[in-house]
Design a protein around this motif. Structure first.
Motif, PDB file in Angstrom:
ATOM      1  N   GLY A 178       0.731  -1.354   0.181  1.00 53.17           N
ATOM      2  CA  GLY A 178      -0.031   0.108   0.116  1.00 53.17           C
ATOM      3  C   GLY A 178       0.981   1.248  -0.051  1.00 53.17           C
ATOM      4  O   GLY A 178       1.952   1.389  -0.424  1.00 53.17           O
ATOM      5  N   VAL A 179       0.185   2.099   0.393  1.00 50.46           N
ATOM      6  CA  VAL A 179       0.960   3.869   0.752  1.00 50.46           C
ATOM      7  C   VAL A 179       1.502   3.732   2.058  1.00 50.46           C
ATOM      8  O   VAL A 179       0.821   3.367   3.026  1.00 50.46           O
ATOM      9  N   PHE A 180       2.875   4.147   2.240  1.00 47.28           N
ATOM     10  CA  PHE A 180       3.598   3.845   3.435  1.00 47.28           C
ATOM     11  C   PHE A 180       3.861   5.358   3.965  1.00 47.28           C
ATOM     12  O   PHE A 180       3.804   6.409   3.049  1.00 47.28           O
ATOM     13  N   THR A 181       4.010   5.540   5.298  1.00 44.29           N
ATOM     14  CA  THR A 181       4.243   6.685   5.908  1.00 44.29           C
ATOM     15  C   THR A 181       5.645   7.340   5.327  1.00 44.29           C
ATOM     16  O   THR A 181       5.930   8.556   5.492  1.00 44.29           O
ATOM     17  N   ALA A 182       6.684   6.407   4.831  1.00 48.83           N
ATOM     18  CA  ALA A 182       7.544   6.820   4.152  1.00 48.83           C
ATOM     19  C   ALA A 182       8.123   5.593   3.439  1.00 48.83           C
ATOM     20  O   ALA A 182       7.562   4.671   3.519  1.00 48.83           O
ATOM     21  N   ASP A 183       9.241   5.806   2.531  1.00 46.12           N
ATOM     22  CA  ASP A 183       9.824   4.771   1.794  1.00 46.12           C
ATOM     23  C   ASP A 183      10.392   3.865   3.064  1.00 46.12           C
ATOM     24  O   ASP A 183      11.379   4.142   3.476  1.00 46.12           O
ATOM     25  N   PRO A 184       9.872   2.254   3.075  1.00 44.73           N
ATOM     26  CA  PRO A 184      10.514   1.605   3.812  1.00 44.73           C
ATOM     27  C   PRO A 184      11.852   1.217   3.654  1.00 44.73           C
ATOM     28  O   PRO A 184      12.424   0.550   4.566  1.00 44.73           O
ATOM     29  N   ARG A 185      12.445   1.396   2.514  1.00 53.78           N
ATOM     30  CA  ARG A 185      13.762   1.027   2.173  1.00 53.78           C
ATOM     31  C   ARG A 185      14.716   2.157   2.845  1.00 53.78           C
ATOM     32  O   ARG A 185      15.780   1.863   3.345  1.00 53.78           O
ATOM     33  N   ILE A 186      14.165   3.176   3.307  1.00 52.83           N
ATOM     34  CA  ILE A 186      15.112   4.053   3.888  1.00 52.83           C
ATOM     35  C   ILE A 186      14.634   4.261   5.278  1.00 52.83           C
ATOM     36  O   ILE A 186      15.216   4.402   6.260  1.00 52.83           O
ATOM     37  N   VAL A 187      13.391   3.981   5.677  1.00 50.92           N
ATOM     38  CA  VAL A 187      12.668   4.050   6.918  1.00 50.92           C
ATOM     39  C   VAL A 187      12.116   2.775   7.361  1.00 50.92           C
ATOM     40  O   VAL A 187      10.791   2.278   6.981  1.00 50.92           O
ATOM     41  N   PRO A 188      12.869   1.760   7.819  1.00 47.35           N
ATOM     42  CA  PRO A 188      12.430   0.249   8.127  1.00 47.35           C
ATOM     43  C   PRO A 188      11.129   0.447   8.947  1.00 47.35           C
ATOM     44  O   PRO A 188      10.440  -0.706   8.779  1.00 47.35           O
ATOM     45  N   THR A 189      11.095   1.423   9.978  1.00 48.55           N
ATOM     46  CA  THR A 189       9.776   1.424  10.618  1.00 48.55           C
ATOM     47  C   THR A 189       8.510   2.111  10.018  1.00 48.55           C
ATOM     48  O   THR A 189       7.765   2.497  10.703  1.00 48.55           O
ATOM     49  N   ALA A 190       8.635   2.504   8.809  1.00 44.34           N
ATOM     50  CA  ALA A 190       7.463   3.028   8.077  1.00 44.34           C
ATOM     51  C   ALA A 190       5.987   2.325   8.195  1.00 44.34           C
ATOM     52  O   ALA A 190       6.178   1.035   8.342  1.00 44.34           O
ATOM     53  N   ARG A 191       5.170   3.019   8.345  1.00 41.36           N
ATOM     54  CA  ARG A 191       3.798   2.238   8.607  1.00 41.36           C
ATOM     55  C   ARG A 191       3.008   2.125   7.296  1.00 41.36           C
ATOM     56  O   ARG A 191       3.082   3.338   6.657  1.00 41.36           O
ATOM     57  N   ASP A 408       6.348  11.102  15.060  1.00 42.09           N
ATOM     58  CA  ASP A 408       5.529   9.655  15.662  1.00 42.09           C
ATOM     59  C   ASP A 408       5.040   8.878  14.736  1.00 42.09           C
ATOM     60  O   ASP A 408       3.966   8.213  14.925  1.00 42.09           O
ATOM     61  N   LEU A 409       5.819   8.775  13.422  1.00 42.53           N
ATOM     62  CA  LEU A 409       5.020   7.875  12.454  1.00 42.53           C
ATOM     63  C   LEU A 409       5.789   6.430  12.745  1.00 42.53           C
ATOM     64  O   LEU A 409       5.313   5.533  11.864  1.00 42.53           O
ATOM     65  N   ASP A 410       6.701   6.286  13.257  1.00 43.17           N
ATOM     66  CA  ASP A 410       7.474   5.154  13.531  1.00 43.17           C
ATOM     67  C   ASP A 410       6.329   3.962  13.875  1.00 43.17           C
ATOM     68  O   ASP A 410       5.553   4.152  14.795  1.00 43.17           O
ATOM     69  N   SER A 411       6.490   2.880  13.092  1.00 42.06           N
ATOM     70  CA  SER A 411       5.672   1.654  13.699  1.00 42.06           C
ATOM     71  C   SER A 411       6.422   0.780  14.664  1.00 42.06           C
ATOM     72  O   SER A 411       7.477   0.709  14.658  1.00 42.06           O
ATOM     73  N   ASP A 412       5.476   0.161  15.604  1.00 41.21           N
ATOM     74  CA  ASP A 412       6.188  -0.687  16.517  1.00 41.21           C
ATOM     75  C   ASP A 412       6.750  -2.096  16.078  1.00 41.21           C
ATOM     76  O   ASP A 412       7.764  -2.701  16.565  1.00 41.21           O
ATOM     77  N   GLU A 413       5.986  -2.461  14.757  1.00 39.76           N
ATOM     78  CA  GLU A 413       6.474  -3.762  14.165  1.00 39.76           C
ATOM     79  C   GLU A 413       7.662  -3.664  13.238  1.00 39.76           C
ATOM     80  O   GLU A 413       8.425  -4.568  13.416  1.00 39.76           O
ATOM     81  N   GLY A 414       7.477  -2.596  12.583  1.00 42.87           N
ATOM     82  CA  GLY A 414       8.738  -2.573  11.630  1.00 42.87           C
ATOM     83  C   GLY A 414       8.740  -3.682  10.761  1.00 42.87           C
ATOM     84  O   GLY A 414       9.611  -4.540  10.409  1.00 42.87           O
ATOM     85  N   GLU A 415       7.608  -4.106  10.026  1.00 41.28           N
ATOM     86  CA  GLU A 415       7.555  -5.262   9.150  1.00 41.28           C
ATOM     87  C   GLU A 415       8.250  -4.931   8.018  1.00 41.28           C
ATOM     88  O   GLU A 415       8.451  -3.676   7.464  1.00 41.28           O
ATOM     89  N   ALA A 416       9.049  -6.037   7.280  1.00 44.15           N
ATOM     90  CA  ALA A 416       9.838  -5.905   6.087  1.00 44.15           C
ATOM     91  C   ALA A 416       9.148  -5.777   5.095  1.00 44.15           C
ATOM     92  O   ALA A 416       8.255  -6.838   4.852  1.00 44.15           O
TER      93      ALA A 416
END
Lengths: 424, 424
Positions: A178-191, A408-416
């Motif tokens: 889906g659409v993430f709070t940031a690019d997960p390649r740069i921010v692994p904790t993006a939601r 405060d956008l970081d996820s607790d899970e940090g799924e890959a």
């Protein structure tokens, strides 16, 4: 029973196995009782291969012929997908842009959809078929000539068909969840963002988030089509782009910030030492506009009183840099500047959220986060729901991470997850 | 100024360089002042590759979708060819079967052309363009669905377009210099035929000469279109297929024999021990016809008086052998035969020439030549302008050479030529 439009990009139909996988998903939706229209892009790298082929023939292919050439790609993917669905025992028929009634203007290579006459599609549905439609293509009304919508055009086809047949939702399948709070390649904790407004999605897309095509979101907003961005590799719910009110009982509030987008594809031009008199900026940007290039951010510094001269900086797609430099150079006397500076080692970070309208201090918090991360800000531009800053390219990743955390956008899970383009 | 239709097969447009070479030839004709319409096949092996792709998806692709898939091939070749011509400074526009007004029945995969509404083509010509038309494809009238004409269909497209626009000639470009008195790979002294009637050409094509598609010759005869078969690799005059009288002063007389064709693709079925009573043959061939297979030669022996039983032999495409054997086996009791024999090690030699109508003794001379060459004849079939015999497959080459010499067809020059298919 719902009416659903599903759009699959090139990576989702890259080979025979991928096509069979997609066919399985489509038949599941159909067997669940929904009416399904599928919009499909060309397989994998087909479009790029066809472009290469054309350039082996001539450096300047006529646009009309280029469009005929490129539309061969969807013809292949759509018929193969219809075969794969039929092979699973579900009726399917494929339709070219012309057959699906996708009418465009006659701007070959970047045509705009002006009407969708979807009677063949609705007839195919009422006959019990899954209708497969070639994305990216249409015909102009005057001459029945084949046109293409430009990169990302299949997303627009899907939303346009959804609008024309009154679909309940337009599902855009891609290789991310889906659409993430940031690019997960740069921010692994993006939601993953579960719900976002058209306006925010437009700003995300315009600011570098590649998952959805800008024109498709615009089309969706104009016609009120709900767009569901989701992965073709999982059954997870993705991101719903909509302006409908949240359902009653939804515990989620409108968040302050939707996400942090970034863009590495721009360059900065500075026109140094222009006379600080009325009309200079106008002349400068008339020259730029005449070169056919869209510019993004513009900053004009306060003039040094002693000289009466000032600098004007703007950003633009780096791919168009050469063209603009040439245009400005050939109008140097008319504009009356001293020199030009060109810098393609920049990055742009954008913070987007409709919630920031009513929250003062968003910009201050953003600048503070960047300062704490040691990132220098070179340009700033703000709109009602967006703040963008230009940084050095090599500081952009640090900047995105710092801002993502600060809000405060970081996820607790940090799924890959893997974040990428959607094909077209 | 003439109006010319040129058709180029897949091997003539196999890659970018080949396309540029063909473009050069087309622009030369255009610059000489002629109006030129070009019909083009898919590049090289494209069609076979697309068929492979479909079979990787499903063993039984729906015919409608197969047609959409395959027509992608001409879309690619025709747009690239238009680009290559434009690159040489000549205006060119490409047209799909639908845009060119090629209307067919709705037999997907083997559609027949029922009309050509060529107004876009004539308009393109009067606007000064070379018009490039996709071969092999059309649309059915009722539903605007894409159809294909079957293998060799591009030849038929070319002749149909030529008929519709009243072209002076339809040039079929191929990889050989024309139609020969025999396959030069077998008979190195075979001569190029400069002029041949539709009727002879039909019999040549039906008897195994692959250079021209049968339906294209039929269409040409029906509409009086002169067909010029020639090489895309040389400027030599090829073979003219026409019924027009020879020009005054042409020293050539109608030759006795046009040529010797051969066919290695057939098999022979013998139905052994059928009752020699009225209706047996009818029942046998009703069963064969119901299986959808076209048969070629039929021979029924005289019955042995003692048993009242006889044998019926017929030839058919070896590819259809299994199907016919199954059909006959399941109707054994109804037909009342003893056993079936199947033999795919046969060859067929055909001697063709309108001149033989008025020359008795052609058959006798043929049989004598075969006897002298030690070739055994297994079946014989004759028509007004053709004598065909079935031999052992491994004696076929010897048979062709012997007959070619016996009828004085050998050339004094013996130029080296390559004889092959025309793509489609």
């Amino acid at each position: 029973m719902a009416v659903i439009v599903q759009k699959y990009g090139g990576s989702s139909v890259a080979d025979a196995d991928a096509i069979k996988r997609v066919a399985k998903r489509i038949t599941e939706a159909r067997r669940a009782g929904d009416d399904v229209v599928v919009v499909v892009s060309a397989m994998g790298d087909t479009t790029d291969e066809l472009i290469d082929l054309a350039h082996r023939i001539t450096p300047t292919p006529p646009l009309r012929e280029m469009d005929i050439l490129l539309t061969a790609g969807e013809r292949i993917s759509m018929s193969l997908l219809a075969m794969a669905i039929a092979n699973l025992g579900v009726h399917a028929q494929s339709f070219t842009g012309q057959q699906a009634g996708v009418i465009t203007d006659d701007s070959h290579g970047r045509a705009r959809i002006i009407a969708v006459k979807a009677d063949r599609i609705t007839r195919a549905l009422s006959d019990g078929n899954v209708a497969i439609v070639a994305g990216f293509q249409g015909v102009n009304e005057a001459s029945n000539d084949v046109t293409t919508l430009g990169r990302g055009g299949s997303d627009t086809t899907a939303v346009a068909i959804a609008a024309a047949i009154g679909a309940d939702v337009c599902e855009i399948y891609t290789d991310v969840d889906g659409v993430f709070t940031a690019d997960p390649r740069i921010v692994p904790t993006a939601r993953k963002i579960s719900r976002i407004s058209y306006e925010e999605m437009l700003d995300m897309a315009a600011s570098g988030a590649k998952v959805l095509n800008l024109r498709c979101v615009e089309y969706g907003r104009r016609h009120g089509v709900d767009i569901h961005v989701r992965s073709s590799f999982s059954a997870h719910t993705g991101t719903l782009v909509t302006d409908r009110p949240r359902p009653e009982g939804d515990p989620m509030e409108q968040p302050l910030i939707a996400g942090v987008a970034h863009d590495r594809s721009e360059a900065k031009v500075t026109v140094v030492g222009v006379p600080d008199v009325p009309g200079t900026a106008a002349r400068t940007f008339e020259v730029v506009a005449a070169s056919g290039v869209n510019i993004d951010m513009i900053v004009q510094n306060v003039s040094a009183a002693a000289t009466g001269l000032t600098d004007i900086s703007f950003t633009l797609p780096a791919a168009d840099g050469q063209q603009v430099i040439e245009a400005l150079t050939s109008h140097r006397e008319e504009i009356g500047y001293d020199s030009l500076q060109y810098d393609d080692q920049i990055g742009k970070l954008s913070l987007i959220g409709a919630g920031m309208k009513s929250h003062p201090g968003v910009s201050a918090k953003l600048f503070g986060a960047l300062r704490d991360a040691g990132v220098n800000i070179e340009m700033i531009s703000t709109s009602e729901i967006r703040v963008s800053v230009v940084t050095r390219a090599d500081q952009l990743d640090d900047a995105v991470r710092a801002v993502h955390t600060a809000f405060d956008l970081d996820s607790d899970e940090g799924e890959a997850v893997v974040y990428g383009g959607t094909g077209r």
